[in-house]
Motif scaffolding. Structure first.
Motif, PDB file in Angstrom:
ATOM      1  N   ALA A  26       0.980  -1.280  -0.081  1.00  0.00           N
ATOM      2  CA  ALA A  26      -0.097  -0.148  -0.135  1.00  0.00           C
ATOM      3  C   ALA A  26       0.833   1.385  -0.053  1.00  0.00           C
ATOM      4  O   ALA A  26       0.728   2.150  -0.735  1.00  0.00           O
ATOM      5  N   ILE A  27       1.946   1.351   0.756  1.00  0.00           N
ATOM      6  CA  ILE A  27       2.699   2.446   0.728  1.00  0.00           C
ATOM      7  C   ILE A  27       3.443   2.541  -0.445  1.00  0.00           C
ATOM      8  O   ILE A  27       3.697   3.717  -0.894  1.00  0.00           O
ATOM      9  N   LYS A  28       4.001   1.301  -0.979  1.00  0.00           N
ATOM     10  CA  LYS A  28       4.591   1.401  -2.411  1.00  0.00           C
ATOM     11  C   LYS A  28       3.802   2.126  -3.406  1.00  0.00           C
ATOM     12  O   LYS A  28       4.215   2.953  -4.222  1.00  0.00           O
ATOM     13  N   GLU A  32       4.440   5.569  -5.624  1.00  0.00           N
ATOM     14  CA  GLU A  32       4.455   5.579  -7.095  1.00  0.00           C
ATOM     15  C   GLU A  32       3.398   6.563  -7.499  1.00  0.00           C
ATOM     16  O   GLU A  32       3.637   7.138  -8.615  1.00  0.00           O
ATOM     17  N   MET A  33       2.334   6.947  -6.827  1.00  0.00           N
ATOM     18  CA  MET A  33       1.550   7.791  -7.426  1.00  0.00           C
ATOM     19  C   MET A  33       1.745   9.289  -6.793  1.00  0.00           C
ATOM     20  O   MET A  33       1.552  10.183  -7.746  1.00  0.00           O
ATOM     21  N   TYR A  50      12.539   9.696  -0.961  1.00  0.00           N
ATOM     22  CA  TYR A  50      13.145   9.672  -2.287  1.00  0.00           C
ATOM     23  C   TYR A  50      12.826   8.410  -2.978  1.00  0.00           C
ATOM     24  O   TYR A  50      13.437   7.268  -2.798  1.00  0.00           O
ATOM     25  N   ARG A  51      11.729   8.717  -4.078  1.00  0.00           N
ATOM     26  CA  ARG A  51      11.410   7.434  -4.806  1.00  0.00           C
ATOM     27  C   ARG A  51      12.654   7.025  -5.975  1.00  0.00           C
ATOM     28  O   ARG A  51      13.047   7.956  -6.637  1.00  0.00           O
ATOM     29  N   THR A  52      13.039   5.938  -5.824  1.00  0.00           N
ATOM     30  CA  THR A  52      13.965   5.100  -6.912  1.00  0.00           C
ATOM     31  C   THR A  52      13.742   3.819  -6.961  1.00  0.00           C
ATOM     32  O   THR A  52      12.914   3.168  -6.445  1.00  0.00           O
ATOM     33  N   TYR A  53      14.310   3.318  -7.965  1.00  0.00           N
ATOM     34  CA  TYR A  53      14.310   1.968  -8.362  1.00  0.00           C
ATOM     35  C   TYR A  53      15.532   0.797  -7.904  1.00  0.00           C
ATOM     36  O   TYR A  53      16.525   1.557  -8.385  1.00  0.00           O
ATOM     37  N   ILE A 120      10.678  -0.870  -5.414  1.00  0.00           N
ATOM     38  CA  ILE A 120      10.449   0.492  -5.144  1.00  0.00           C
ATOM     39  C   ILE A 120      11.000   0.833  -3.800  1.00  0.00           C
ATOM     40  O   ILE A 120      10.674   0.265  -2.612  1.00  0.00           O
ATOM     41  N   ASP A 121      11.928   1.641  -3.827  1.00  0.00           N
ATOM     42  CA  ASP A 121      12.503   2.336  -2.379  1.00  0.00           C
ATOM     43  C   ASP A 121      12.221   3.777  -2.333  1.00  0.00           C
ATOM     44  O   ASP A 121      12.180   4.591  -3.363  1.00  0.00           O
TER      45      ASP A 121
END
Length: 162
Positions: A26-28, A32-33, A50-53, A120-121
């Motif tokens: 749910a958090i991921k 993403e959104m 900090y969204r990164t992959y 997803i981090d």
């Protein structure tokens, strides 16, 4: 007769794993959104979102490896932890809790890997001159789980010494 702890039984461990995985996912989805890609969003000093992959495993290790290898490795780790969980005496609460958390974290990241091909981090600890690897809730479950197992071992050593 040894006392049976909560997470030494299959149903509680299964419920913990499912709830932890659902929370992680749910958090991921929210990340993403709503979180911009590779742009720090400060939360407090030294902490940013900090969204990164992550194409590897923890701390982006093995990021050059094939996806099937990483998926297989995660499945082997989960199987090994389940094996350890079954062999551990039922009175060792922190060990069983730790195994449940490691399984939840590993499976949470495995879901990402299977769906997206990466994990997803989104959590970044940093200073002006240093930053820690970006991680997520599933990674935190794994780390806390490992800490619980270490705590359990220390408590067992103390118990044996007395």
């Amino acid at each position: 007769m040894e006392k049976t702890t909560l997470f030494s039984r299959p149903l509680p461990i299964l419920l913990l794993v499912i709830v932890a995985m659902l929370l992680d996912q749910a958090i991921k989805v929210a990340v993403e959104m709503w979180l911009p890609f590779q742009q720090a969003v400060p939360v407090i000093p030294m902490l940013a979102l900090y969204r990164t992959y992550n194409y590897g495993v923890a701390f982006s290790m093995l990021s050059g490896m094939e996806g099937w290898f990483i998926v297989s490795m995660r499945l082997v780790v989960v199987a090994f932890v389940i094996w350890l969980w079954r062999r551990t005496p039922k009175d060792r609460f922190f060990a069983h809790l730790g195994y449940a958390m490691i399984i939840a974290g590993a499976l949470g990241n495995l879901v990402d890997r299977l769906i997206f091909g990466y994990v997803i981090d989104y959590v970044l600890f940093h200073t002006a001159t240093w930053s820690f690897a970006v991680f997520n809730l599933a990674d935190s479950f794994i780390t806390i789980g490992a800490g619980a197992i270490i705590l359990d071992e220390l408590l067992q050593m103390k118990k044996r010494d007395h």
